[in-house]
Design a protein around this motif. Structure first.
Motif, PDB file in Angstrom:
ATOM      1  N   LEU A  77     -49.454 -60.550  19.591  1.00  0.00           N
ATOM      2  CA  LEU A  77     -50.673 -60.758  18.822  1.00  0.00           C
ATOM      3  C   LEU A  77     -51.077 -62.219  18.954  1.00  0.00           C
ATOM      4  CD1 LEU A  77     -49.564 -59.042  15.484  1.00  0.00           C
ATOM      5  CD2 LEU A  77     -51.191 -58.075  17.120  1.00  0.00           C
ATOM      6  N   SER A  78     -52.367 -62.468  18.901  1.00  0.00           N
ATOM      7  CA  SER A  78     -52.869 -63.835  18.823  1.00  0.00           C
ATOM      8  C   SER A  78     -52.966 -64.220  17.352  1.00  0.00           C
ATOM      9  CB  SER A  78     -54.258 -63.928  19.465  1.00  0.00           C
ATOM     10  OG  SER A  78     -54.933 -65.097  19.034  1.00  0.00           O
ATOM     11  N   PRO A  79     -52.165 -65.185  16.877  1.00  0.00           N
ATOM     12  CA  PRO A  79     -52.292 -65.581  15.472  1.00  0.00           C
ATOM     13  C   PRO A  79     -53.717 -65.989  15.108  1.00  0.00           C
ATOM     14  CG  PRO A  79     -50.283 -66.493  16.410  1.00  0.00           C
ATOM     15  CD  PRO A  79     -51.056 -65.892  17.555  1.00  0.00           C
ATOM     16  N   THR A  80     -54.413 -66.616  16.050  1.00  0.00           N
ATOM     17  CA  THR A  80     -55.784 -67.064  15.794  1.00  0.00           C
ATOM     18  C   THR A  80     -56.739 -65.883  15.679  1.00  0.00           C
ATOM     19  OG1 THR A  80     -55.316 -69.069  17.064  1.00  0.00           O
ATOM     20  CG2 THR A  80     -57.629 -68.554  16.639  1.00  0.00           C
ATOM     21  N   TYR A  98     -51.712 -50.296  22.405  1.00  0.00           N
ATOM     22  CA  TYR A  98     -52.595 -51.457  22.349  1.00  0.00           C
ATOM     23  C   TYR A  98     -53.700 -51.374  23.390  1.00  0.00           C
ATOM     24  CZ  TYR A  98     -49.249 -53.110  19.026  1.00  0.00           C
ATOM     25  OH  TYR A  98     -48.457 -53.199  17.912  1.00  0.00           O
ATOM     26  N   ALA A  99     -53.441 -50.681  24.489  1.00  0.00           N
ATOM     27  CA  ALA A  99     -54.512 -50.432  25.449  1.00  0.00           C
ATOM     28  C   ALA A  99     -55.600 -49.574  24.812  1.00  0.00           C
ATOM     29  CB  ALA A  99     -53.953 -49.754  26.696  1.00  0.00           C
ATOM     30  N   LEU A 100     -55.188 -48.576  24.040  1.00  0.00           N
ATOM     31  CA  LEU A 100     -56.161 -47.722  23.356  1.00  0.00           C
ATOM     32  C   LEU A 100     -56.970 -48.527  22.340  1.00  0.00           C
ATOM     33  CD1 LEU A 100     -57.113 -44.769  23.184  1.00  0.00           C
ATOM     34  CD2 LEU A 100     -55.461 -44.442  21.337  1.00  0.00           C
ATOM     35  N   LEU A 101     -56.303 -49.414  21.603  1.00  0.00           N
ATOM     36  CA  LEU A 101     -57.029 -50.280  20.675  1.00  0.00           C
ATOM     37  C   LEU A 101     -58.038 -51.146  21.420  1.00  0.00           C
ATOM     38  CD1 LEU A 101     -54.271 -51.546  18.205  1.00  0.00           C
ATOM     39  CD2 LEU A 101     -56.281 -50.179  17.625  1.00  0.00           C
ATOM     40  N   ALA A 102     -57.620 -51.702  22.548  1.00  0.00           N
ATOM     41  CA  ALA A 102     -58.515 -52.575  23.309  1.00  0.00           C
ATOM     42  C   ALA A 102     -59.726 -51.817  23.829  1.00  0.00           C
ATOM     43  CB  ALA A 102     -57.754 -53.215  24.468  1.00  0.00           C
ATOM     44  N   LEU A 103     -59.538 -50.561  24.188  1.00  0.00           N
ATOM     45  CA  LEU A 103     -60.622 -49.781  24.787  1.00  0.00           C
ATOM     46  C   LEU A 103     -61.526 -49.115  23.757  1.00  0.00           C
ATOM     47  CD1 LEU A 103     -58.619 -48.118  27.689  1.00  0.00           C
ATOM     48  CD2 LEU A 103     -60.406 -49.859  27.927  1.00  0.00           C
ATOM     49  N   THR A 104     -60.955 -48.702  22.626  1.00  0.00           N
ATOM     50  CA  THR A 104     -61.737 -47.908  21.672  1.00  0.00           C
ATOM     51  C   THR A 104     -61.833 -48.523  20.286  1.00  0.00           C
ATOM     52  OG1 THR A 104     -59.851 -46.570  20.918  1.00  0.00           O
ATOM     53  CG2 THR A 104     -61.017 -45.819  22.892  1.00  0.00           C
ATOM     54  N   GLY A 105     -61.007 -49.523  19.976  1.00  0.00           N
ATOM     55  CA  GLY A 105     -61.001 -50.093  18.640  1.00  0.00           C
ATOM     56  C   GLY A 105     -60.146 -49.287  17.683  1.00  0.00           C
ATOM     57  N   LEU A 106     -60.026 -49.776  16.463  1.00  0.00           N
ATOM     58  CA  LEU A 106     -59.177 -49.129  15.464  1.00  0.00           C
ATOM     59  C   LEU A 106     -59.882 -47.965  14.794  1.00  0.00           C
ATOM     60  CD1 LEU A 106     -56.454 -49.214  13.962  1.00  0.00           C
ATOM     61  CD2 LEU A 106     -57.473 -50.861  12.370  1.00  0.00           C
ATOM     62  N   ASP A 107     -61.199 -48.032  14.673  1.00  0.00           N
ATOM     63  CA  ASP A 107     -61.950 -46.987  13.964  1.00  0.00           C
ATOM     64  C   ASP A 107     -62.482 -45.936  14.923  1.00  0.00           C
ATOM     65  OD1 ASP A 107     -61.633 -48.177  11.428  1.00  0.00           O
ATOM     66  OD2 ASP A 107     -63.193 -49.618  11.934  1.00  0.00           O
ATOM     67  N   ARG A 156     -55.655 -59.296  22.199  1.00  0.00           N
ATOM     68  CA  ARG A 156     -56.739 -60.281  22.240  1.00  0.00           C
ATOM     69  C   ARG A 156     -58.052 -59.608  22.633  1.00  0.00           C
ATOM     70  NH1 ARG A 156     -54.813 -65.738  25.466  1.00  0.00           N
ATOM     71  NH2 ARG A 156     -53.730 -66.808  23.757  1.00  0.00           N
ATOM     72  N   ALA A 157     -57.995 -58.753  23.655  1.00  0.00           N
ATOM     73  CA  ALA A 157     -59.205 -58.044  24.077  1.00  0.00           C
ATOM     74  C   ALA A 157     -59.763 -57.205  22.934  1.00  0.00           C
ATOM     75  CB  ALA A 157     -58.901 -57.174  25.292  1.00  0.00           C
ATOM     76  N   TRP A 158     -58.884 -56.502  22.229  1.00  0.00           N
ATOM     77  CA  TRP A 158     -59.301 -55.705  21.070  1.00  0.00           C
ATOM     78  C   TRP A 158     -60.027 -56.575  20.045  1.00  0.00           C
ATOM     79  CZ3 TRP A 158     -55.272 -55.079  16.735  1.00  0.00           C
ATOM     80  CH2 TRP A 158     -55.843 -54.455  15.612  1.00  0.00           C
ATOM     81  N   ALA A 159     -59.409 -57.686  19.664  1.00  0.00           N
ATOM     82  CA  ALA A 159     -60.003 -58.549  18.646  1.00  0.00           C
ATOM     83  C   ALA A 159     -61.335 -59.127  19.111  1.00  0.00           C
ATOM     84  CB  ALA A 159     -59.028 -59.673  18.282  1.00  0.00           C
ATOM     85  N   MET A 160     -61.383 -59.607  20.346  1.00  0.00           N
ATOM     86  CA  MET A 160     -62.624 -60.212  20.833  1.00  0.00           C
ATOM     87  C   MET A 160     -63.746 -59.187  20.942  1.00  0.00           C
ATOM     88  SD  MET A 160     -61.399 -63.186  23.526  1.00  0.00           S
ATOM     89  CE  MET A 160     -60.116 -62.287  24.392  1.00  0.00           C
ATOM     90  N   ARG A 161     -63.409 -57.969  21.353  1.00  0.00           N
ATOM     91  CA  ARG A 161     -64.444 -56.936  21.464  1.00  0.00           C
ATOM     92  C   ARG A 161     -64.959 -56.509  20.091  1.00  0.00           C
ATOM     93  NH1 ARG A 161     -62.905 -52.363  25.799  1.00  0.00           N
ATOM     94  NH2 ARG A 161     -65.156 -52.072  25.758  1.00  0.00           N
ATOM     95  N   GLU A 162     -64.118 -56.577  19.078  1.00  0.00           N
ATOM     96  CA  GLU A 162     -64.568 -56.209  17.740  1.00  0.00           C
ATOM     97  C   GLU A 162     -65.359 -57.336  17.084  1.00  0.00           C
ATOM     98  OE1 GLU A 162     -62.602 -54.746  13.544  1.00  0.00           O
ATOM     99  OE2 GLU A 162     -61.886 -53.836  15.406  1.00  0.00           O
TER     100      GLU A 162
END
Length: 221
Positions: A103-106, A212-221, A165-171
């Motif tokens: 995870l990126s703490p930032t 985490y790949a799924l999170l990056a591609l589709t998000g949490l929701d 990181r990709a997940w967070a930045m995309r959201e």
């Protein structure tokens, strides 16, 4: 309290799917929700790490549980604590990654604030938190991590870092505009390109990276 996270995620998924098993699990999830609220009140300082114990990561997952399951008390407590811990954070230096971060703490802090704060409040906070994004800084935050040995279980965490990181930045990107949005979207694409091909190939990564790949591609929701 990291053990609450899988339970909260599971319960929110059951409720979303309108599964009859949600009612079965509810007494346990309610008990854990009570323990989580009590823990938040006791936690003087957040755990700012890039691994499982991250307080911000727990907030992200628990926010979805609270929203989906209608636990407004939990969401209110989390919002108050997030503002207490992170509300005055400014000009994050993003001294990362750590050698075994997934995870990126930032960025996970920013994602927690995006989920808990009202839209305009988050925009103001984020602009002060990472004020030089439009200029491509901090560069270390926007550049994919190098993974030297994917057979090493700790070093392989860095593939997960690139995905989260990709997940967070995309959201976060849709809440921004102009150069900041362009920088976030380009960095998210670069992180995805660096990590998606590593999901399979070595057990040290392939038994967990797909999540985490799924999170990056589709998000949490």
């Amino acid at each position: 309290m990291t053990g609450t996270k899988p339970l909260q995620v599971q319960q929110s998924e059951l409720v979303t799917a309108r599964s009859p098993h949600a009612a079965t699990l509810r007494p346990l999830s309610d008990a854990f929700a009570t323990l989580w609220r009590e823990h938040l009140a006791l936690l003087t300082y957040p755990v700012r790490t890039g691994t499982h114990a991250s307080t911000a990561f727990a907030l992200v997952l628990a926010e979805r549980y609270a929203r989906v399951c209608g636990d407004e008390q939990m969401r209110s407590v989390m919002t108050e604590r997030a503002q207490h811990w992170f509300g005055l954070d400014r000009a994050a230096q993003a001294w990362e990654p750590g050698g075994e971060d997934f995870l990126s703490p930032t960025l996970i802090e920013a994602l927690a604030m995006r989920r808990l704060l009202p839209g305009d409040a988050f925009k103001g906070w984020f602009a002060a938190f990472l004020p030089a994004l439009a200029q491509g800084s901090p560069q270390a935050l926007l550049s994919p991590a190098h993974v030297s040995d994917r057979s090493d279980g700790r070093i392989a965490h860095l593939d997960g870092l690139n995905l989260t990181r990709a997940w967070a930045m995309r959201e976060i990107a849709p809440t921004t505009e102009g150069a900041v949005r362009q920088v976030l979207e380009a960095a998210a694409d670069a992180h995805l390109a660096a990590a998606l091909g590593t999901v399979a190939g070595d057990y040290m990564g392939e038994h967990w990276l797909a999540t985490y790949a799924l999170l990056a591609l589709t998000g949490l929701d």
